[in-house]
Design a protein around this motif. Structure first.
Motif, PDB file in Angstrom:
ATOM      1  N   TYR A  90       7.053   8.638   3.455  1.00  0.00           N
ATOM      2  CA  TYR A  90       5.632   8.409   3.187  1.00  0.00           C
ATOM      3  C   TYR A  90       5.506   7.347   2.100  1.00  0.00           C
ATOM      4  O   TYR A  90       6.093   7.478   1.029  1.00  0.00           O
ATOM      5  N   VAL A  91       4.751   6.306   2.385  1.00  0.00           N
ATOM      6  CA  VAL A  91       4.520   5.225   1.430  1.00  0.00           C
ATOM      7  C   VAL A  91       3.051   5.281   1.024  1.00  0.00           C
ATOM      8  O   VAL A  91       2.170   5.012   1.841  1.00  0.00           O
ATOM      9  N   GLY A  92       2.807   5.671  -0.220  1.00  0.00           N
ATOM     10  CA  GLY A  92       1.438   5.764  -0.718  1.00  0.00           C
ATOM     11  C   GLY A  92       0.987   4.463  -1.340  1.00  0.00           C
ATOM     12  O   GLY A  92       1.662   3.916  -2.209  1.00  0.00           O
ATOM     13  N   VAL A  93      -0.144   3.961  -0.881  1.00  0.00           N
ATOM     14  CA  VAL A  93      -0.710   2.714  -1.385  1.00  0.00           C
ATOM     15  C   VAL A  93      -2.184   2.949  -1.683  1.00  0.00           C
ATOM     16  O   VAL A  93      -2.899   3.497  -0.843  1.00  0.00           O
ATOM     17  N   ASP A  94      -2.620   2.545  -2.863  1.00  0.00           N
ATOM     18  CA  ASP A  94      -4.028   2.710  -3.239  1.00  0.00           C
ATOM     19  C   ASP A  94      -4.627   1.377  -3.642  1.00  0.00           C
ATOM     20  O   ASP A  94      -3.955   0.527  -4.217  1.00  0.00           O
ATOM     21  N   PRO A  95      -5.910   1.201  -3.362  1.00  0.00           N
ATOM     22  CA  PRO A  95      -6.587  -0.017  -3.831  1.00  0.00           C
ATOM     23  C   PRO A  95      -6.673  -0.005  -5.351  1.00  0.00           C
ATOM     24  O   PRO A  95      -6.655   1.063  -5.970  1.00  0.00           O
ATOM     25  N   PRO A  96      -6.782  -1.157  -5.955  1.00  0.00           N
ATOM     26  CA  PRO A  96      -6.922  -1.192  -7.413  1.00  0.00           C
ATOM     27  C   PRO A  96      -8.248  -0.563  -7.847  1.00  0.00           C
ATOM     28  O   PRO A  96      -9.227  -0.566  -7.091  1.00  0.00           O
ATOM     29  N   ALA A  97      -8.278  -0.026  -9.055  1.00  0.00           N
ATOM     30  CA  ALA A  97      -9.495   0.589  -9.590  1.00  0.00           C
ATOM     31  C   ALA A  97     -10.658  -0.405  -9.617  1.00  0.00           C
ATOM     32  O   ALA A  97     -11.821  -0.014  -9.507  1.00  0.00           O
ATOM     33  N   SER A  98     -10.347  -1.686  -9.739  1.00  0.00           N
ATOM     34  CA  SER A  98     -11.397  -2.714  -9.789  1.00  0.00           C
ATOM     35  C   SER A  98     -12.229  -2.766  -8.511  1.00  0.00           C
ATOM     36  O   SER A  98     -13.317  -3.327  -8.492  1.00  0.00           O
ATOM     37  N   THR A  99     -11.728  -2.157  -7.418  1.00  0.00           N
ATOM     38  CA  THR A  99     -12.482  -2.121  -6.156  1.00  0.00           C
ATOM     39  C   THR A  99     -13.491  -0.982  -6.129  1.00  0.00           C
ATOM     40  O   THR A  99     -14.265  -0.859  -5.192  1.00  0.00           O
TER      41      THR A  99
END
Length: 139
Positions: A90-99
């Motif tokens: 599982y590869v977890g990727v999140d958008p930056p908080a700035s979004t």
């Protein structure tokens, strides 16, 4: 031509059709699964689609999604399918908080709206909340 050859592999090479032929492009080897209505079905139907195209089951699954969904996929969905965790990445990727993405808020929603219902109903077939989600997502 066999399904494995059509999908980019050769059954004779002993790898179940996983090796692409020379000069094969990712686009040429890409297929879709269009019927899943929730995360459990996404994983299950993708495994089935792989089998349909290649003639064999995947040796390993790599899944890329938001990090807050990791627990659901690793401990609930993979377990319900009896998929070995040593063959699941599982590869977890999140958008930056700035979004505007709020990981804490998303994690709380995950716990309440997905983890708990799938803990009670691993296949998503019996609880009203999971059945309703499927009905609403099925045009």
């Amino acid at each position: 031509t066999s399904a494995a050859a059509a999908a980019g592999g050769d059954e004779a090479d002993g790898d179940g059709g996983a090796t692409p032929p020379p000069r094969s492009t990712v686009r040429a080897r890409t297929v879709t699964e269009e019927y899943a209505t929730d995360s459990f079905e996404n994983l299950l139907f993708s495994i089935c689609r792989f089998r349909e195209i290649t003639g064999s089951y995947p040796r390993k699954i790599s899944l890329v999604s938001f990090s807050f969904k990791r627990l659901r996929f690793e401990t609930l969905h993979a377990e319900a399918l009896r998929w070995p965790l040593d063959r699941f990445d599982y590869v977890g990727v999140d958008p930056p908080a700035s979004t505007g993405f709020d990981l804490e808020e998303s994690s709380e929603g995950e716990r309440n709206n997905s983890l708990q219902p799938f803990r009670e109903d691993p296949y998503g077939c019996h609880t009203e909340v999971l059945q309703r989600k499927r009905r609403e997502r099925n045009p």
